[in-house]
Design a protein around this motif. Structure first.
Motif, mmCIF file in Angstrom:
data_model
loop_
_atom_site.group_PDB
_atom_site.id
_atom_site.type_symbol
_atom_site.label_atom_id
_atom_site.label_comp_id
_atom_site.label_asym_id
_atom_site.label_seq_id
_atom_site.Cartn_x
_atom_site.Cartn_y
_atom_site.Cartn_z
ATOM 1 N N CYS A 4 1.188 -1.498 0.336
ATOM 2 C CA CYS A 4 -0.006 -0.270 0.015
ATOM 3 C C CYS A 4 0.770 1.489 -0.575
ATOM 4 O O CYS A 4 1.593 1.494 0.631
ATOM 5 C CB CYS A 4 -0.779 0.055 1.437
ATOM 6 S SG CYS A 4 -2.184 1.712 1.122
ATOM 7 N N LYS A 6 0.197 3.832 1.196
ATOM 8 C CA LYS A 6 0.182 4.941 2.020
ATOM 9 C C LYS A 6 0.302 4.555 3.135
ATOM 10 O O LYS A 6 0.613 5.469 4.412
ATOM 11 C CB LYS A 6 -1.634 4.914 1.966
ATOM 12 C CG LYS A 6 -2.210 5.751 1.436
ATOM 13 C CD LYS A 6 -3.559 5.995 1.312
ATOM 14 C CE LYS A 6 -4.202 6.586 0.494
ATOM 15 N NZ LYS A 6 -5.561 5.928 0.032
ATOM 16 N N CYS A 7 0.085 2.962 3.963
ATOM 17 C CA CYS A 7 0.717 2.737 4.961
ATOM 18 C C CYS A 7 1.688 1.309 4.970
ATOM 19 O O CYS A 7 1.907 1.048 5.746
ATOM 20 C CB CYS A 7 -0.228 1.963 5.982
ATOM 21 S SG CYS A 7 -1.124 0.355 5.105
ATOM 22 N N CYS A 20 -5.438 -3.511 1.237
ATOM 23 C CA CYS A 20 -4.872 -3.550 2.260
ATOM 24 C C CYS A 20 -5.112 -3.766 4.066
ATOM 25 O O CYS A 20 -6.584 -3.624 3.893
ATOM 26 C CB CYS A 20 -3.460 -2.169 2.657
ATOM 27 S SG CYS A 20 -4.156 -0.998 3.642
ATOM 28 N N ASN A 22 -5.686 -2.359 6.226
ATOM 29 C CA ASN A 22 -6.354 -0.737 6.917
ATOM 30 C C ASN A 22 -7.237 -0.144 5.669
ATOM 31 O O ASN A 22 -7.783 0.770 6.202
ATOM 32 C CB ASN A 22 -5.472 0.700 6.779
ATOM 33 C CG ASN A 22 -4.459 -0.422 8.091
ATOM 34 O OD1 ASN A 22 -4.627 -0.808 9.281
ATOM 35 N ND2 ASN A 22 -2.763 -0.115 7.565
ATOM 36 N N HIS A 24 -7.468 0.789 2.782
ATOM 37 C CA HIS A 24 -6.642 1.028 1.581
ATOM 38 C C HIS A 24 -7.310 0.765 0.280
ATOM 39 O O HIS A 24 -6.831 -0.719 0.470
ATOM 40 C CB HIS A 24 -5.922 2.168 2.157
ATOM 41 C CG HIS A 24 -5.758 2.982 2.929
ATOM 42 N ND1 HIS A 24 -4.293 2.550 3.628
ATOM 43 C CD2 HIS A 24 -5.516 3.611 3.630
ATOM 44 C CE1 HIS A 24 -4.003 3.211 4.893
ATOM 45 N NE2 HIS A 24 -5.243 4.227 4.670
HETATM 46 ZN ZN LIG Z 1 -2.817 1.030 3.661
#
Ligand SMILES: [Zn+2]
Ligand SMILES: C[S@@+](CC[C@H](N)C(=O)[O-])C[C@H]1O[C@@H](n2cnc3c(N)ncnc32)[C@H](O)[C@@H]1O
Length: 261
Positions: A4, A6-7, A20, A22, A24
């Motif tokens: 991901c 973002k994370c 993911c 989380n 996303h």
């Molecule tokens: Zn993520």
């Protein structure tokens, strides 16, 4: 293998999208590529015009000797999992994908990836910067970098220990006669080598031959594929349009580096 942006957690494919833990979520485009560019990252890959020019030229087979040689070389090294960094419309990616179990192609040009993913269903194409790849560390046996910017630290992060980088750059005489049509004074290209203790040069292979272009459209397509397209004064570029035939040298250097931790 995809992570991901973002994370940095692994991404899993869940019915038309990657997600993911989380939550996303990244949709897969109709053509098959996934957009992992974050909103803050500016898209600066090749334009539609450049992609069409390259496709028109490459599909005529002028660079087929390079495509074949890359496959031949890759077969000699571990190649279960490969990534092509700056893959464009996947001319080389789809040939090497046939040899691999898993193959990824990363590029920042949406137009290029549309073409690539329609013509190759084995490779997962990813819209992202090659300088910030949303791919897991130390998970690739081979990385390809063909006529594209060199993201050295990302290559070191992505490759497994003893994984290989296959880099292609223009050799000294590449397109020499073609350049003579554009400029009064023509210089040979400079061939560099990567200077990094963790990347050991294993092999350098050269390909040189002559190609004969037989129509103005193909000559102009070749022009649009090169950096000269941006640098050449308008008058010289216009003159090129009236050329209906051209014989020129193509010359490539293929360098194979092994990653040593
Ligand atoms: Zn993520
Ligand atoms: C000259 S083309 C070569 C494409 C392909 N490797 C080939 O030889 O047919 C360079 C490619 O690098 C891509 N590119 C340039 N900078 C990039 C970046 N920062 N991240 C991802 N792709 C990039 C362009 O969009 C383009 O497709």
């Amino acid at each position: 293998m995809l992570i991901c942006p973002k994370c940095q957690k692994p991404l899993y494919f869940t019915d038309k999208a990657f997600q993911c833990e989380n939550k996303h979520n990244y949709d897969v485009a109709r053509q098959g590529y996934v957009n992992l560019l974050l909103g803050s990252q500016r898209m600066s890959g090749d334009s539609k015009e450049m992609v069409h020019a390259r496709t028109h030229f490459l599909e005529q087979g002028f660079y087929e000797p390079l495509q074949n040689k890359l496959c031949e070389l890759l077969e000699r090294y571990a190649h279960a999992c490969c990534v092509d960094l700056g893959c464009g419309e996947g001319y080389y990616t789809r040939a090497i994908a046939k040899l691999c179990e898993q193959c990824y192609g990363v590029d920042m040009s949406k137009e290029a990836l549309k073409y690539a993913s329609v013509h190759d269903k084995k490779t997962q194409y990813v819209l992202a910067s090659i300088f910030h790849c949303p791919l897991a560390s130390e998970s690739f046996d081979a990385a390809l970098n063909i006529f594209a910017p060199l993201p050295e630290s990302e290559i070191l992060r992505l490759l497994k220990d003893k994984g290989v980088l296959i880099r292609v750059i223009p050799a000294e005489r590449h397109l020499y006669e073609f350049k003579q049509r554009l400029y009064e004074q023509v210089y040979e290209n400079e061939v560099d080598r990567i200077d990094n203790k963790q990347l050991k040069l294993m092999e350098e292979v050269r390909i040189e031959k002559s190609i004969h272009l037989l129509d103005a459209q193909t000559i102009y397509s070749l022009f649009q594929m090169t950096p000269y397209y941006w640098k050449t004064p308008k008058a010289a570029a216009e003159k090129l349009k009236s050329l209906s035939e051209l014989e020129t040298t193509i010359a490539f250097v293929i360098q194979i580096y092994e990653k040593n931790a």
